[in-house]
Motif scaffolding. Structure first.
Motif, PDB file in Angstrom:
ATOM      1  N   SER A  20     -22.486 125.663   6.668  1.00  0.00           N
ATOM      2  CA  SER A  20     -22.158 124.348   7.213  1.00  0.00           C
ATOM      3  C   SER A  20     -21.379 124.492   8.515  1.00  0.00           C
ATOM      4  CB  SER A  20     -21.302 123.544   6.217  1.00  0.00           C
ATOM      5  OG  SER A  20     -21.917 123.453   4.960  1.00  0.00           O
ATOM      6  N   LEU A  21     -21.462 123.449   9.308  1.00  0.00           N
ATOM      7  CA  LEU A  21     -20.619 123.333  10.500  1.00  0.00           C
ATOM      8  C   LEU A  21     -19.468 122.400  10.157  1.00  0.00           C
ATOM      9  CD1 LEU A  21     -20.663 124.161  13.616  1.00  0.00           C
ATOM     10  CD2 LEU A  21     -21.330 121.781  13.997  1.00  0.00           C
ATOM     11  N   LEU A  22     -18.246 122.885  10.355  1.00  0.00           N
ATOM     12  CA  LEU A  22     -17.057 122.072  10.117  1.00  0.00           C
ATOM     13  C   LEU A  22     -16.516 121.577  11.459  1.00  0.00           C
ATOM     14  CD1 LEU A  22     -15.144 124.228   7.453  1.00  0.00           C
ATOM     15  CD2 LEU A  22     -16.717 122.315   7.055  1.00  0.00           C
ATOM     16  N   THR A  23     -16.334 120.284  11.576  1.00  0.00           N
ATOM     17  CA  THR A  23     -15.763 119.688  12.782  1.00  0.00           C
ATOM     18  C   THR A  23     -14.438 119.056  12.414  1.00  0.00           C
ATOM     19  OG1 THR A  23     -17.982 119.229  13.631  1.00  0.00           O
ATOM     20  CG2 THR A  23     -16.146 118.074  14.673  1.00  0.00           C
ATOM     21  N   CYS A  24     -13.403 119.410  13.168  1.00  0.00           N
ATOM     22  CA  CYS A  24     -12.042 119.000  12.831  1.00  0.00           C
ATOM     23  C   CYS A  24     -11.450 118.139  13.942  1.00  0.00           C
ATOM     24  CB  CYS A  24     -11.158 120.228  12.610  1.00  0.00           C
ATOM     25  SG  CYS A  24     -11.907 121.482  11.524  1.00  0.00           S
ATOM     26  N   GLY A  25     -10.635 117.208  13.539  1.00  0.00           N
ATOM     27  CA  GLY A  25     -10.022 116.289  14.495  1.00  0.00           C
ATOM     28  C   GLY A  25      -8.861 116.908  15.243  1.00  0.00           C
ATOM     29  N   PRO A  26      -8.328 116.194  16.224  1.00  0.00           N
ATOM     30  CA  PRO A  26      -7.224 116.702  17.041  1.00  0.00           C
ATOM     31  C   PRO A  26      -5.923 116.782  16.263  1.00  0.00           C
ATOM     32  CG  PRO A  26      -7.692 114.425  17.585  1.00  0.00           C
ATOM     33  CD  PRO A  26      -8.769 114.853  16.640  1.00  0.00           C
ATOM     34  N   GLY A  27      -5.046 117.684  16.726  1.00  0.00           N
ATOM     35  CA  GLY A  27      -3.728 117.831  16.132  1.00  0.00           C
ATOM     36  C   GLY A  27      -2.643 117.375  17.088  1.00  0.00           C
ATOM     37  N   ASN A  28      -1.422 117.746  16.790  1.00  0.00           N
ATOM     38  CA  ASN A  28      -0.278 117.291  17.571  1.00  0.00           C
ATOM     39  C   ASN A  28       0.198 118.321  18.594  1.00  0.00           C
ATOM     40  OD1 ASN A  28      -0.025 114.780  16.183  1.00  0.00           O
ATOM     41  ND2 ASN A  28       0.931 115.847  14.463  1.00  0.00           N
ATOM     42  N   GLU A  29      -0.404 119.497  18.603  1.00  0.00           N
ATOM     43  CA  GLU A  29      -0.057 120.513  19.594  1.00  0.00           C
ATOM     44  C   GLU A  29      -1.058 120.464  20.746  1.00  0.00           C
ATOM     45  OE1 GLU A  29       2.651 122.177  19.379  1.00  0.00           O
ATOM     46  OE2 GLU A  29       3.182 121.614  17.320  1.00  0.00           O
ATOM     47  N   SER A  30      -0.612 120.860  21.932  1.00  0.00           N
ATOM     48  CA  SER A  30      -1.469 120.732  23.117  1.00  0.00           C
ATOM     49  C   SER A  30      -2.769 121.499  22.969  1.00  0.00           C
ATOM     50  CB  SER A  30      -0.712 121.215  24.364  1.00  0.00           C
ATOM     51  OG  SER A  30      -0.294 122.561  24.207  1.00  0.00           O
ATOM     52  N   TYR A  31      -2.740 122.660  22.298  1.00  0.00           N
ATOM     53  CA  TYR A  31      -3.965 123.443  22.147  1.00  0.00           C
ATOM     54  C   TYR A  31      -4.908 122.858  21.100  1.00  0.00           C
ATOM     55  CZ  TYR A  31      -1.139 125.339  18.298  1.00  0.00           C
ATOM     56  OH  TYR A  31      -0.349 125.470  17.187  1.00  0.00           O
ATOM     57  N   SER A  32      -4.454 121.844  20.373  1.00  0.00           N
ATOM     58  CA  SER A  32      -5.293 121.261  19.314  1.00  0.00           C
ATOM     59  C   SER A  32      -5.733 119.835  19.636  1.00  0.00           C
ATOM     60  CB  SER A  32      -4.545 121.270  17.976  1.00  0.00           C
ATOM     61  OG  SER A  32      -3.396 120.434  18.026  1.00  0.00           O
ATOM     62  N   TYR A  33      -5.440 119.342  20.852  1.00  0.00           N
ATOM     63  CA  TYR A  33      -5.784 117.969  21.206  1.00  0.00           C
ATOM     64  C   TYR A  33      -7.287 117.721  21.196  1.00  0.00           C
ATOM     65  CZ  TYR A  33      -0.988 117.176  22.886  1.00  0.00           C
ATOM     66  OH  TYR A  33       0.375 117.033  22.983  1.00  0.00           O
ATOM     67  N   TYR A  34      -8.088 118.760  21.376  1.00  0.00           N
ATOM     68  CA  TYR A  34      -9.533 118.588  21.547  1.00  0.00           C
ATOM     69  C   TYR A  34     -10.316 118.786  20.253  1.00  0.00           C
ATOM     70  CZ  TYR A  34      -7.533 119.507  26.091  1.00  0.00           C
ATOM     71  OH  TYR A  34      -6.725 119.475  27.190  1.00  0.00           O
ATOM     72  N   GLY A  35      -9.606 119.049  19.150  1.00  0.00           N
ATOM     73  CA  GLY A  35     -10.284 119.301  17.889  1.00  0.00           C
ATOM     74  C   GLY A  35     -10.667 120.765  17.742  1.00  0.00           C
ATOM     75  N   HIS A  36     -11.483 121.029  16.727  1.00  0.00           N
ATOM     76  CA  HIS A  36     -11.839 122.416  16.429  1.00  0.00           C
ATOM     77  C   HIS A  36     -13.173 122.437  15.693  1.00  0.00           C
ATOM     78  CE1 HIS A  36     -11.285 126.640  15.753  1.00  0.00           C
ATOM     79  NE2 HIS A  36     -11.297 126.513  14.436  1.00  0.00           N
ATOM     80  N   THR A  37     -13.860 123.575  15.791  1.00  0.00           N
ATOM     81  CA  THR A  37     -15.130 123.781  15.104  1.00  0.00           C
ATOM     82  C   THR A  37     -15.095 125.120  14.385  1.00  0.00           C
ATOM     83  OG1 THR A  37     -16.338 122.528  16.787  1.00  0.00           O
ATOM     84  CG2 THR A  37     -17.636 123.970  15.365  1.00  0.00           C
ATOM     85  N   ALA A  38     -15.653 125.161  13.196  1.00  0.00           N
ATOM     86  CA  ALA A  38     -15.732 126.415  12.438  1.00  0.00           C
ATOM     87  C   ALA A  38     -17.014 126.407  11.607  1.00  0.00           C
ATOM     88  CB  ALA A  38     -14.506 126.594  11.545  1.00  0.00           C
TER      89      ALA A  38
END
Length: 400
Positions: free
Chosen positions: A40-58
């Motif tokens: 599966s492709l996991l898509t994650c929402g943004p966080g509160n740190e600057s490096y996590s503002y754009y979300g994440h994929t795994a």
């Protein structure tokens, strides 16, 4: 994404066993094993740190038969890496791939209040085998590290390529009407609630960040890849089509984003611009000479220019040509030295400094037709232009 990750060696040993079964001719057993595996492709929402503002994929690999469930993550990095800040500035940041249990992965995202959506991929047994073996190859010490670039080679594009490049067919993406946004505009979509981060990004991004992007280039953002995968089809050698995604599920629902509060860059720069104009008029009306104001301006502009000059040598391809250096100019430090050593008490000797500053500010304003500047810089440039014209009595230099 920063998190404590560890390699799951039992899982790796299981993966190593797959080609052995194949070599022994036990294809039926191999296919049975692969049928029990979901990728599966996991898509994650943004966080509160600057490096996590754009979300994440795994990528999630779930073996339902043997109850092994891991997440392959291309977003591993450490702030403790030697010279991390300087390496990041100059585009020398090294990320790596790692694996973490799905349970731990979900616990971290739930604790951070970040949403997670899963897209179960519609793969054949052979495609599953190829992806699994490619991930195993990627996990070897000599392959695990890669040079990170936010636009061209990040955790999302790595996950996408790992999947797409091992499909037995060509992926066709349905056109999604996003227009032709630039890299800068795409970044703005995720920093809108964080004005100082947005300002800092715009300060460092140059002309190339204002080029229009294609659909494939827009996939460096996790949500864009999610949307494209949702409507994508795989066209096989027999010209038959199948959807790339078999099903979707929300693992952690969206919880909303808390906007940053406080003074914004726009408010700061507009206030500074207004103060400069008022101060200049006060000087002229009362025939005062606040030379220290210009000295301070040259110091700040010059130091900022040194940073932009250093970015010319960065490996980030979108920062090397930055027209904001015409305003945030390291040559202002030369003007500072001239003012302190030669022209502090004799205003007429500053005219050359003001002429030079006006020249670069005009070029800066013209450059705005090719590059989008950080918020408020244009207004500040106009206020500086007014000050230098009035202080330098430019009209006398032009008509004398």
């Amino acid at each position: 994404m920063k998190q404590k990750l560890y390699l799951i060696y039992i899982w790796v040993l299981f993966l190593l066993a797959l080609p052995t079964n194949h070599v022994r001719g036990q294809e039926g057993q191999l296919n049975a094993n692969l049928d029990s595996i979901d990728i599966s492709l996991l898509t994650c929402g943004p966080g509160n740190e600057s490096y996590s503002y754009y979300g994440h994929t795994a990528i999630r690999i779930h073996d339902k038969h043997d109850q092994r469930d891991v997440v392959v993550n291309y977003g591993m990095f450490s702030f403790e890496q030697e010279h991390f800040v300087w390496r990041f500035i100059f585009g020398l940041t090294d990320y790596q791939m790692g694996m973490v249990s799905f349970v731990d992965f979900m616990k971290e995202y739930e604790a951070e209040g970040r949403w997670v959506q899963e897209q179960l991929l519609n793969l054949t047994p052979k495609e599953k085998e190829d992806i699994v073996m490619a991930i195993l190859e990627n996990s070897l010490p000599e392959n695990v590290v890669y040079r990170y670039n936010i636009f061209y080679d990040n955790c999302t594009t790595r996950a996408r390529d790992m999947i797409v490049k091992h499909l037995k067919g060509k992926v066709k993406y349905t056109d999604i009407d996003r227009g032709e946004p630039t890299y800068r505009q795409l970044v703005h979509q995720w920093t809108a609630y964080h004005p100082w981060t947005c300002f800092g990004n715009d300060l460092l991004l140059g002309v190339k960040a204002d080029t229009k992007t294609t659909q494939a280039e827009q996939q460096f953002l996790p949500v864009n890849l999610y949307e494209d995968f949702a409507k994508a089809v795989v066209i096989g050698a027999d010209r038959k089509q199948r959807p790339l995604v078999a099903s979707e599920v929300i693992l952690i629902p969206e919880m909303g984003i808390t906007p940053s509060s406080g003074i914004t860059p726009r408010a700061c720069l507009w206030t500074l611009a207004l103060l400069l104009v008022v101060l200049t008029l006060v000087e002229l009306y009362f025939k005062k000479d606040y030379w220290w104001v210009d000295a301070l301006l040259f110091l700040v502009l010059g130091l900022a220019g040194v940073i932009l000059t250093a970015m010319i040598f960065s490996q980030h391809p979108t920062v090397s040509l930055n027209l904001q250096i015409l305003m945030l100019n390291p040559l202002a430090l030369v003007g500072l030295v001239w003012m302190l050593c030669v022209a502090r008490k004799i205003k007429e000797r500053r005219r050359h400094i003001y002429f030079a500053a006006i020249f670069f500010l005009v070029l800066f304003l013209l450059g705005g037709f090719w590059q989008s500047y950080a918020e408020g810089l244009t207004v500040l440039a106009l206020s500086l232009l007014i000050r230098y014209i009035l202080k330098g009595k430019v009209w006398k230099g032009l008509f004398s």
